[in-house]
Scaffold this active site. Sequence first.
Site, PDB file in Angstrom:
ATOM      1  N   ASN A 234       5.222  -1.170  -9.237  1.00 43.12           N
ATOM      2  CA  ASN A 234       4.491  -2.275  -9.879  1.00 43.12           C
ATOM      3  C   ASN A 234       3.969  -1.904 -11.262  1.00 43.12           C
ATOM      4  OD1 ASN A 234       2.769  -4.793  -9.953  1.00 43.12           O
ATOM      5  ND2 ASN A 234       1.154  -3.235  -9.961  1.00 43.12           N
TER       6      ASN A 234
ATOM      7  N   GLN B 169      -0.960 -10.863  -9.709  1.00 44.50           N
ATOM      8  CA  GLN B 169       0.408 -10.397  -9.961  1.00 44.50           C
ATOM      9  C   GLN B 169       0.722 -10.106 -11.421  1.00 44.50           C
ATOM     10  OE1 GLN B 169       2.652 -13.335  -7.611  1.00 44.50           O
ATOM     11  NE2 GLN B 169       2.498 -11.921  -5.855  1.00 44.50           N
TER      12      GLN B 169
ATOM     13  N   ASP C  32       0.940  -2.850 -16.082  1.00 43.41           N
ATOM     14  CA  ASP C  32       1.633  -3.693 -15.099  1.00 43.41           C
ATOM     15  C   ASP C  32       3.021  -4.097 -15.581  1.00 43.41           C
ATOM     16  OD1 ASP C  32       1.000  -4.983 -12.483  1.00 43.41           O
ATOM     17  OD2 ASP C  32       1.625  -6.772 -13.589  1.00 43.41           O
TER      18      ASP C  32
ATOM     19  N   ASP D  54       4.804   0.476  -2.920  1.00 38.90           N
ATOM     20  CA  ASP D  54       3.378   0.494  -3.251  1.00 38.90           C
ATOM     21  C   ASP D  54       2.987  -0.773  -4.011  1.00 38.90           C
ATOM     22  OD1 ASP D  54       0.824   2.110  -3.694  1.00 38.90           O
ATOM     23  OD2 ASP D  54       1.370   1.629  -5.759  1.00 38.90           O
TER      24      ASP D  54
ATOM     25  N   HIS E 232       1.146  -7.116  -5.648  1.00 39.05           N
ATOM     26  CA  HIS E 232       1.012  -7.341  -7.084  1.00 39.05           C
ATOM     27  C   HIS E 232       2.328  -7.693  -7.751  1.00 39.05           C
ATOM     28  CE1 HIS E 232      -3.096  -6.149  -6.529  1.00 39.05           C
ATOM     29  NE2 HIS E 232      -2.641  -5.172  -5.771  1.00 39.05           N
TER      30      HIS E 232
ATOM     31  N   GLU F 120       3.654  -2.795   1.011  1.00 35.91           N
ATOM     32  CA  GLU F 120       2.196  -2.672   1.139  1.00 35.91           C
ATOM     33  C   GLU F 120       1.551  -3.946   0.615  1.00 35.91           C
ATOM     34  OE1 GLU F 120      -1.800  -0.525  -0.428  1.00 35.91           O
ATOM     35  OE2 GLU F 120      -0.167  -1.150  -1.733  1.00 35.91           O
TER      36      GLU F 120
HETATM   37  C1  ARE Z   1      -7.437   5.712 -10.403  1.00 37.43           C
HETATM   38  C2  ARE Z   1      -8.941   5.562 -10.577  1.00 37.43           C
HETATM   39  C3  ARE Z   1      -9.254   4.261 -11.320  1.00 37.43           C
HETATM   40  C4  ARE Z   1      -8.519   4.230 -12.649  1.00 37.43           C
HETATM   41  C5  ARE Z   1      -7.027   4.405 -12.396  1.00 37.43           C
HETATM   42  C6  ARE Z   1      -6.214   4.439 -13.683  1.00 37.43           C
HETATM   43  O1  ARE Z   1      -9.569   5.560  -9.298  1.00 37.43           O
HETATM   44  O2  ARE Z   1     -10.648   4.202 -11.549  1.00 37.43           O
HETATM   45  O3  ARE Z   1      -8.733   2.984 -13.285  1.00 37.43           O
HETATM   46  O4  ARE Z   1      -6.807   5.637 -11.683  1.00 37.43           O
HETATM   47  O5  ARE Z   1      -6.555   5.556 -14.432  1.00 37.43           O
HETATM   48  C7  ARE Z   1      -4.622   4.925  -5.982  1.00 37.43           C
HETATM   49  C8  ARE Z   1      -6.135   5.110  -5.911  1.00 37.43           C
HETATM   50  C9  ARE Z   1      -6.842   4.601  -7.150  1.00 37.43           C
HETATM   51  C10 ARE Z   1      -6.216   5.187  -8.404  1.00 37.43           C
HETATM   52  C11 ARE Z   1      -4.750   4.750  -8.394  1.00 37.43           C
HETATM   53  C12 ARE Z   1      -3.989   5.256  -9.626  1.00 37.43           C
HETATM   54  O6  ARE Z   1      -6.631   4.405  -4.765  1.00 37.43           O
HETATM   55  O7  ARE Z   1      -8.199   5.006  -7.088  1.00 37.43           O
HETATM   56  O8  ARE Z   1      -6.906   4.692  -9.558  1.00 37.43           O
HETATM   57  O9  ARE Z   1      -4.107   5.328  -7.240  1.00 37.43           O
HETATM   58  O10 ARE Z   1      -4.056   6.632  -9.711  1.00 37.43           O
HETATM   59  C13 ARE Z   1      -5.579  -2.927  -3.804  1.00 37.43           C
HETATM   60  C14 ARE Z   1      -4.067  -3.054  -3.912  1.00 37.43           C
HETATM   61  C15 ARE Z   1      -3.328  -1.998  -3.125  1.00 37.43           C
HETATM   62  C16 ARE Z   1      -3.842  -0.598  -3.449  1.00 37.43           C
HETATM   63  C17 ARE Z   1      -5.344  -0.595  -3.172  1.00 37.43           C
HETATM   64  C18 ARE Z   1      -5.974   0.777  -3.484  1.00 37.43           C
HETATM   65  O11 ARE Z   1      -3.670  -4.364  -3.490  1.00 37.43           O
HETATM   66  O12 ARE Z   1      -1.958  -2.072  -3.473  1.00 37.43           O
HETATM   67  O13 ARE Z   1      -5.993  -1.581  -4.022  1.00 37.43           O
HETATM   68  N1  ARE Z   1      -3.136   0.456  -2.683  1.00 37.43           N
HETATM   69  C19 ARE Z   1      -2.026   1.215  -3.285  1.00 37.43           C
HETATM   70  C20 ARE Z   1      -2.059   2.688  -2.891  1.00 37.43           C
HETATM   71  C21 ARE Z   1      -3.241   3.354  -3.556  1.00 37.43           C
HETATM   72  C22 ARE Z   1      -3.012   3.371  -5.066  1.00 37.43           C
HETATM   73  C23 ARE Z   1      -2.389   2.144  -5.566  1.00 37.43           C
HETATM   74  C24 ARE Z   1      -1.939   1.127  -4.749  1.00 37.43           C
HETATM   75  C25 ARE Z   1      -2.054   2.100  -7.007  1.00 37.43           C
HETATM   76  O14 ARE Z   1      -2.037   2.818  -1.508  1.00 37.43           O
HETATM   77  O15 ARE Z   1      -3.475   4.654  -3.067  1.00 37.43           O
HETATM   78  O16 ARE Z   1      -4.292   3.573  -5.737  1.00 37.43           O
HETATM   79  O17 ARE Z   1      -0.747   2.679  -7.120  1.00 37.43           O
HETATM   80  C26 ARE Z   1      -8.894  -6.088  -1.130  1.00 37.43           C
HETATM   81  C27 ARE Z   1      -7.505  -6.627  -1.486  1.00 37.43           C
HETATM   82  C28 ARE Z   1      -6.496  -5.489  -1.574  1.00 37.43           C
HETATM   83  C29 ARE Z   1      -6.996  -4.406  -2.513  1.00 37.43           C
HETATM   84  C30 ARE Z   1      -8.343  -3.896  -1.994  1.00 37.43           C
HETATM   85  C31 ARE Z   1      -8.920  -2.777  -2.838  1.00 37.43           C
HETATM   86  O18 ARE Z   1      -8.884  -5.626   0.211  1.00 37.43           O
HETATM   87  O19 ARE Z   1      -7.088  -7.553  -0.480  1.00 37.43           O
HETATM   88  O20 ARE Z   1      -5.264  -5.994  -2.042  1.00 37.43           O
HETATM   89  O21 ARE Z   1      -6.034  -3.338  -2.529  1.00 37.43           O
HETATM   90  O22 ARE Z   1      -9.256  -4.994  -1.969  1.00 37.43           O
HETATM   91  O23 ARE Z   1      -9.221  -3.225  -4.110  1.00 37.43           O
HETATM   92 CA    CA Z   2       2.268  -6.824 -11.168  1.00 34.18          CA
END
Ligand code: ARE
Ligand code: CA
Length: 481
Positions: free
Chosen positions: A124, A176, A185, A215, A219, A241
Amino acid sequence: MHRRRCRAAALVLGLAASLLVPTTVAAPPAAAATPGSKKVIVQLFEWNWTSVANECTSTLGPKGYGYVQVSPPQEHVNSSPWWVSYQPVSYRIESRKGTRAQFQSMVNTCHNAGVKVIVDAVVNHMSGQENGGTGWAGTSYGHYNYPGVYSSQDFHYCGRNGNNDIANYNDRYEVQNCELVNLADLKTESDYVRTRLATYLNDLLSLGVDGFRLDGSKHMPAADIAAIKAKLSRSAYLVQEVIYGAGEPVQPTEYTGNGDVHEFRYGKDLARMFNNERLAYLRNFGESWGYLSSAKAVVFTDNHDTQREGGVLTYRDRGEYALANAFMLAWPYGTPAVMSSFTYSGRDQGPPSDGSNKVTNTTCYSGWECEHRWPVIANMVGFRNATEGAGVTNWYDNGYQHIAFSRAGKGYLTVNDEDSAISGRSYYTGLPAGRYCDVIHGTFSNGSCSGPVITVDSAGWFAATVNAHDAIAIHVGAKLS
Ligand code: ARE
Ligand code: CA
């Protein structure tokens, strides 16, 4: 109020001692799962490739795991937190977890052990670094500029919230087209971006990878994922996911046409039943709870995000966690994914690494929790394989925390999460008469059982005491006579 408050520490410790003490993993069971019946996934979170390969040979294959899900393998930003893996800088297969050659060797080794490989694919977005930097493998990049891969026209700038970040999950456009925590994005509607993403995934397929965890699927419009999928060089297993959020416009069901989808409600509800409510309510756990259809759902007690957020059971819950996993592996809803963690005290803490952020080899029970090796969990993978396809019959519950059920003709589980032992009763299993290994307390190997043996009589019954916060499980793959 927390129902388990009055639990005696001795019971927890007693269970922990009998269930969780690491033992050497046994040789392949005599009744190994037939090809195609091994569906259980294990997420070896942030393991390096050399350690994944060793684990496939020593444990995953012998214990009957069907798939290993590995952390993102592409080049990433260089820093120590675990989440650097989710900030791609290029699609070179060079990361803190190993080189391309080590990755290739891991895939081959796992295949030789009968274990398929699912890659966590970050498609994404790219990095979230305002000022750019130099990636793990030496690639220079800017927030919206990845030389030779993407430049500024390949990203969304959604024009919301002052910083282009997602703030409102109730707005489909924003979810998205804006940035998830500042991560650049990708314009997944563009053919160039789709082709570039497919080129990355096809490179992994050329290395023998079997499937992808996509992942951040929420989005990306489901149609964009479908278009990328259509560019794949061969068929691959997909699990998307999409975290269910009540009332959100983007729903997990939109994605089932592309492949499987994670059912996030499962782990949260299961924790609630164990912690605050009743196991008796689990009698129709699954689709009747409003979940995705069983054939499309991948379920887990916890994953790397939810174990850091709370509201689920994790390795820290010790015996209770083992029981929840035993239930998950015995209960036929969805495809189970077992979590395997490194231990941590802070959310951002990275996996055990050397001074240059390279992930060091896994040492189970020291820095790494290795839940998938806990005897209860590893043995219940065998239960899952032996009972594949059999329905639930003979459900019993006492109205509260004691439940039992058969997997018709193949296996039987009873869980007693009451605060006291339940003795003096018999259980109707409908299983063939014989002597079965209780795989909660013993491991079946080379025809013998390292724990208690349960005798099912000619009418299909057995009598046994089930201790407090404990269980008994038997199945036809672990039968002594
Ligand atoms: C890190 C820092 C941020 C910084 C960023 C960029 O923490 O502060 O801005 O870096 O520098 C993981 C970590 C993040 C990390 C990111 C990139 O968790 O902390 O950011 O990697 O390094 C949503 C999404 C879902 C996502 C979760 C975490 O919809 O897809 O948030 N999960 C996946 C992975 C994660 C990963 C990412 C995506 C990014 O499994 O491990 O993040 O690749 C409600 C909504 C959900 C939402 C949830 C949390 O429940 O329904 O959709 O999930 O709130 O916001
Ligand atoms: Ca997107």
